[in-house]
Design a protein around this motif. Structure first.
Motif, PDB file in Angstrom:
ATOM      1  N   LYS A   7       0.852  -1.196   0.000  1.00 65.96           N
ATOM      2  CA  LYS A   7       0.000   0.000   0.000  1.00 65.96           C
ATOM      3  C   LYS A   7       0.883   1.240   0.000  1.00 65.96           C
ATOM      4  O   LYS A   7       1.841   1.335   0.779  1.00 65.96           O
ATOM      5  CB  LYS A   7      -0.919  -0.016   1.228  1.00 65.96           C
ATOM      6  N   GLY A 151      -7.825   8.061   6.115  1.00 67.28           N
ATOM      7  CA  GLY A 151      -6.749   7.083   6.302  1.00 67.28           C
ATOM      8  C   GLY A 151      -7.170   5.673   5.917  1.00 67.28           C
ATOM      9  O   GLY A 151      -6.458   4.697   6.191  1.00 67.28           O
ATOM     10  N   ASP A 154      -5.337   2.208   4.334  1.00 66.05           N
ATOM     11  CA  ASP A 154      -4.650   1.191   5.148  1.00 66.05           C
ATOM     12  C   ASP A 154      -5.568  -0.012   5.340  1.00 66.05           C
ATOM     13  O   ASP A 154      -5.150  -1.162   5.238  1.00 66.05           O
ATOM     14  CB  ASP A 154      -4.295   1.752   6.541  1.00 66.05           C
ATOM     15  N   LYS A 209      -1.554   8.537  13.677  1.00 65.79           N
ATOM     16  CA  LYS A 209      -2.320   8.283  12.454  1.00 65.79           C
ATOM     17  C   LYS A 209      -1.508   7.571  11.375  1.00 65.79           C
ATOM     18  O   LYS A 209      -1.933   7.480  10.227  1.00 65.79           O
ATOM     19  CB  LYS A 209      -2.909   9.583  11.908  1.00 65.79           C
TER      20      LYS A 209
HETATM   21 MG    MG Z   1      -2.483   7.308   6.191  1.00 63.21          MG
END
Ligand code: MG
Ligand code: ADP
Ligand code: ASP
Length: 411
Positions: A7, A151, A154, A209
């Motif tokens: 990723k 986010g 992920d 984060k």
């Molecule tokens: Mg991120």
């Protein structure tokens, strides 16, 4: 052939130059004999830009249409990476969530992945393609585009790694691993070789984060080995895995902070059964999560009740609580958005006493007032004035000796 999921975050695909750099890494993994599935985020700043466009129209967009807009950044970076790979002689195909499909529930803006049909991906891998997947997005059973929360790429990556039975899920980002605290606010932060799912889960949910909390939950539940590493430098990253014998035996392994919280106090509430339920029920009904709660001892039949919510929910929560406060005869409702939650995390806390007092003394020595406290088996959090955030992180990092060299393994 073994499958590896890689990723790449926003900064890692932030320009064409960087996308070329990513393509080189992908080709390297491919030529080492792996089947490669790549998950990409939107180019750095793109999701914020899209949200900004919506905000120019309204603060309260229909969630379905919001997802339609904010999911678009990932489509561009997936396509650009696939084109770059093809241009470098590596057969690649980009796929959006609905083409796979990655099925989620219908909770727009924070949807949960329910099922992934791996057949379409496996078919492309078999044909010799590298598959590039747009992260952050899903599709619900009715065919609506959803997103997984900020986010969220992920989580896309970990869920795909789990569904595909990948041997490893590599998270490439702009730091070269998980550090004892955010390296962008303290230069003494130290990179960890390994961290347990439980500790990483606490760190992520308390503000680190570097990984979306839900991705760590997923990795823990399905035993996905996660390696966080730099897309810019070829150095060893940090492995997130089950707690094991080789892990550092320290009491505290990290310090985190979260500035995105706000505090609401209901002043002079009649101290009777059912009052807390009256205050919190409307918040639950509106899907607002309450984090820390403190209730003072009542002296004259009245008490003060203080709690925190995430800053993005503050306005709505404040309005709801003001309404209830009137109904139950509370004197006033006060709000404060200039707070931060600073936390220490460590599995070693389970078996060590005195950690909390060391934390409180360290903050006191700097004149930092603690407004609220909460603890769990492996963390202690304090709410402080936001202006002390960086100072609090640094002095706690020093107080628990986190900058020291790793304990040398016995030969
Ligand atoms: Mg991120
Ligand atoms: P990406 O776009 O690759 O997903 P993010 O910005 O979401 O990257 O996450 C990486 C950032 O997380 C780093 O730049 C760093 O500032 C921040 N961060 C916060 N806490 C930590 C920590 N404990 N270890 C490493 N990075 C951290
Ligand atoms: N692009 C999305 C965000 O900025 C998802 C991600 O980067 O993981 O939140």
């Amino acid at each position: 052939m073994a499958i590896v999921v890689q990723k790449y975050g926003g900064t890692s695909v932030g320009s064409i130059e960087r996308i070329k750099n990513v393509a080189k890494r992908v080709i390297k993994a491919r030529t080492s004999g792996k089947e490669v599935v790549v998950v990409v985020s939107a180019m750095a700043g793109e999701t914020d830009r899209l949200i900004g466009l919506i905000k120019e129209i309204t603060d309260d967009p229909p969630p379905r249409e919001y997802d339609m807009v904010v999911s678009a950044g990932e489509q561009v970076s997936a396509g650009l990476l696939a084109i770059t790979l093809c241009n470098m002689g590596c057969r690649a195909k980009a796929l959006l969530a609905y083409q796979i499909p990655i099925i989620t529930d219908s909770r727009h803006t924070s949807a949960r992945i329910e099922r992934i049909n791996t057949e379409s991906i496996l078919k492309e891998l078999e044909k010799g393609y590298v598959v590039v997947i747009a992260g952050f997005q899903g599709v619900d059973r009715a065919g609506n585009i959803t997103t997984l929360g900020r986010g969220g790429s992920d989580t896309s990556a970990v869920a795909l790694a789990s569904a595909l039975g990948a041997e490893l899920c590599e998270i490439y980002t702009d730091v070269d691993g998980i550090y004892t605290t955010d390296p962008s606010i303290y230069e003494k932060a130290r990179k960890l070789k390994k961290i347990s799912y439980d500790e990483m889960l606490e760190m992520a949910s308390l503000g680190a984060k570097v990984l979306q909390t839900r991705s760590v939950e997923f990795a823990k539940k399905y035993n996905v080995r996660l390696l966080v590493r730099s897309s810019f430098r070829d150095v060893e990253g940090t492995l997130v895995c089950k707690e094991d014998e080789e892990m550092e035996k320290v009491v505290v392994s990290g310090v985190t902070y979260n500035k995105d919280e706000a505090k609401i106090s209901v002043v002079r509430v009649p101290d009777k059964p059912g009052i807390a339920a009256r205050i919190f029920r409307p918040l639950t009904e509106e899907g607002i999560n309450v984090d820390m709660i403190v209730q003072n001892i009542s002296h004259d039949g009245f008490t003060d009740l203080t709690f925190t919510v995430s800053e993005k929910d503050f306005k709505r929560a404040f309005e709801l609580v003001k309404r209830v406060a009137q109904e139950i005869g509370a004197k006033d409702v006060e709000g404060d958005t200039s707070i931060a939650k600073v936390s220490i995390v460590g599995a070693g806390m389970r078996s060590h006493a005195g950690v909390a007092s060391r934390m409180f003394e360290t903050l006191a020595k700097e004149g930092i007032n603690i407004q609220m406290i909460s603890t769990s088996e492996i963390k202690i959090s304090c709410v402080v004035d936001v202006k002390y955030t960086e100072l609090a992180v640094r002095v706690l990092h020093d107080a628990f000796g986190l900058e020291e060299e790793e304990v040398k393994e016995e030969k």
